[in-house]
Design an enzyme around this catalytic site. Structure first.
Site, PDB file in Angstrom:
ATOM      1  N   ASP A 110       0.943  -1.312   0.053  1.00  0.00           N
ATOM      2  CA  ASP A 110       0.007   0.138   0.071  1.00  0.00           C
ATOM      3  C   ASP A 110       0.836   1.278  -0.120  1.00  0.00           C
ATOM      4  O   ASP A 110       1.262   1.655  -1.104  1.00  0.00           O
ATOM      5  CB  ASP A 110      -0.979  -0.025   1.314  1.00  0.00           C
ATOM      6  CG  ASP A 110      -1.934   0.969   1.546  1.00  0.00           C
ATOM      7  OD1 ASP A 110      -3.085   0.740   1.582  1.00  0.00           O
ATOM      8  OD2 ASP A 110      -1.336   2.207   2.120  1.00  0.00           O
ATOM      9  N   ASP A 171      -7.219  -8.415   6.501  1.00  0.00           N
ATOM     10  CA  ASP A 171      -8.098  -8.298   7.707  1.00  0.00           C
ATOM     11  C   ASP A 171      -8.599  -6.710   8.112  1.00  0.00           C
ATOM     12  O   ASP A 171      -8.012  -5.690   7.534  1.00  0.00           O
ATOM     13  CB  ASP A 171      -7.442  -8.382   8.953  1.00  0.00           C
ATOM     14  CG  ASP A 171      -6.398  -7.615   9.619  1.00  0.00           C
ATOM     15  OD1 ASP A 171      -5.490  -7.324   8.588  1.00  0.00           O
ATOM     16  OD2 ASP A 171      -6.549  -7.151  10.528  1.00  0.00           O
TER      17      ASP A 171
HETATM   18  P1  IMP Z   1       2.104  -0.593   3.547  1.00  0.00           P
HETATM   19  O1  IMP Z   1       3.019  -0.673   4.837  1.00  0.00           O
HETATM   20  O2  IMP Z   1       1.129   0.765   3.825  1.00  0.00           O
HETATM   21  O3  IMP Z   1       2.478  -0.872   2.267  1.00  0.00           O
HETATM   22  O4  IMP Z   1       0.857  -1.599   4.046  1.00  0.00           O
HETATM   23  C1  IMP Z   1       1.079  -2.929   4.074  1.00  0.00           C
HETATM   24  C2  IMP Z   1       0.381  -3.733   5.036  1.00  0.00           C
HETATM   25  O5  IMP Z   1      -0.794  -2.856   5.231  1.00  0.00           O
HETATM   26  C3  IMP Z   1      -0.298  -4.882   4.573  1.00  0.00           C
HETATM   27  O6  IMP Z   1       0.765  -6.040   4.693  1.00  0.00           O
HETATM   28  C4  IMP Z   1      -1.564  -5.144   5.287  1.00  0.00           C
HETATM   29  O7  IMP Z   1      -1.495  -5.889   6.535  1.00  0.00           O
HETATM   30  C5  IMP Z   1      -1.890  -3.734   5.536  1.00  0.00           C
HETATM   31  N1  IMP Z   1      -2.877  -3.265   4.439  1.00  0.00           N
HETATM   32  C6  IMP Z   1      -2.458  -2.057   3.624  1.00  0.00           C
HETATM   33  N2  IMP Z   1      -3.962  -1.997   2.746  1.00  0.00           N
HETATM   34  C7  IMP Z   1      -4.839  -2.810   3.245  1.00  0.00           C
HETATM   35  C8  IMP Z   1      -6.392  -2.962   2.852  1.00  0.00           C
HETATM   36  O8  IMP Z   1      -6.821  -2.332   1.897  1.00  0.00           O
HETATM   37  N3  IMP Z   1      -6.860  -3.843   3.781  1.00  0.00           N
HETATM   38  C9  IMP Z   1      -6.335  -4.804   4.516  1.00  0.00           C
HETATM   39  N4  IMP Z   1      -4.942  -4.456   5.139  1.00  0.00           N
HETATM   40  C10 IMP Z   1      -4.228  -3.838   4.311  1.00  0.00           C
HETATM   41 MG    MG Z   2      -3.048  -6.224   8.442  1.00  0.00          MG
END
Ligand code: IMP
Ligand code: MG
Length: 188
Positions: A110, A171
């Site tokens: 994300d 989740d």
């Molecule tokens: P990042 O560090 O922002 O790239 O996010 C990664 C982590 O955030 C993922 O491994 C998920 O656990 C959580 N995450 C990001 N987007 C979502 C979503 O739309 N639904 C659920 N969990 C999310």
């Molecule tokens: Mg999560």
């Protein structure tokens, strides 16, 4: 068959990506990884980022046709439907990554905070190479945070917008991981 809607805590989610579509996309990712790693001399290490990437890792690894090792790390960055802004490492394997090729399995990239933190830790642990395979990718959120696509996942099965989703490991405050299909947060 899938359910049209599911309720988790206070929120309603509607069907977005059915199971068959998810696994077809994972098969394509496996084909690419097989092409890139088939001739690897030393077995690569698959690093599953718990808990979200567990179903994705299981679907992916059974489609890989080269020798590999498996290990897990526990990282958490989301609370509710938003990022906390930091990728907190709860557990990092004691396994040696020195001179190993590592394929990180992520449920979703994300903002990229988690992937960046894992890459940093694996580089510090002496990994020879690190590639990130993510079931899902939110490129717009990634670019908004990181400025460009640089450092994003090398392999990605499905690309989505900025919506919040659950299911297939993902989740909403720990609920929804067991859903076979992927659901999106519904307005109503
Ligand atoms: P990042 O560090 O922002 O790239 O996010 C990664 C982590 O955030 C993922 O491994 C998920 O656990 C959580 N995450 C990001 N987007 C979502 C979503 O739309 N639904 C659920 N969990 C999310
Ligand atoms: Mg999560």
């Amino acid at each position: 068959m899938y359910m049209e809607k599911v309720k988790l805590h206070d929120k309603v989610f509607r069907i977005m990506i059915p199971y068959e579509e998810i696994v077809a996309a994972i098969q394509k990712t496996a084909d690419k990884i097989n092409n890139d790693f088939r001739d690897c001399k030393e077995p690569p290490v698959l690093l599953c980022t718990l808990h979200g990437a567990l179903p994705f890792t299981a679907e992916l690894m059974k489609r890989l046709d080269f020798n590999m090792e498996l290990t897990c790390a526990r990282i958490k960055s989301y609370e509710g439907t938003d990022t906390t802004g930091t990728g907190k490492i709860y557990y990092f394997p004691t396994k040696s990554f020195v001179d190993r090729d590592v394929i990180v399995c992520e449920d979703i990239v994300d903002t990229g905070i988690t992937a960046k933190e894992i890459r940093r830790m694996l580089a510090e642990a002496g990994a020879k190479s690190v590639k990130v395979a993510s079931m899902l990718f939110k490129p717009d959120k990634y670019i908004a945070r990181q400025g460009s696509l640089e450092g994003g996942p090398e392999y990605c099965s499905l690309t989505i917008g900025n919506e919040f989703i659950v299911g297939f490991g993902l989740d909403y405050d720990e609920l929804g991981r067991n859903l076979k299909d992927i659901y999106v947060l519904s307005e109503e």
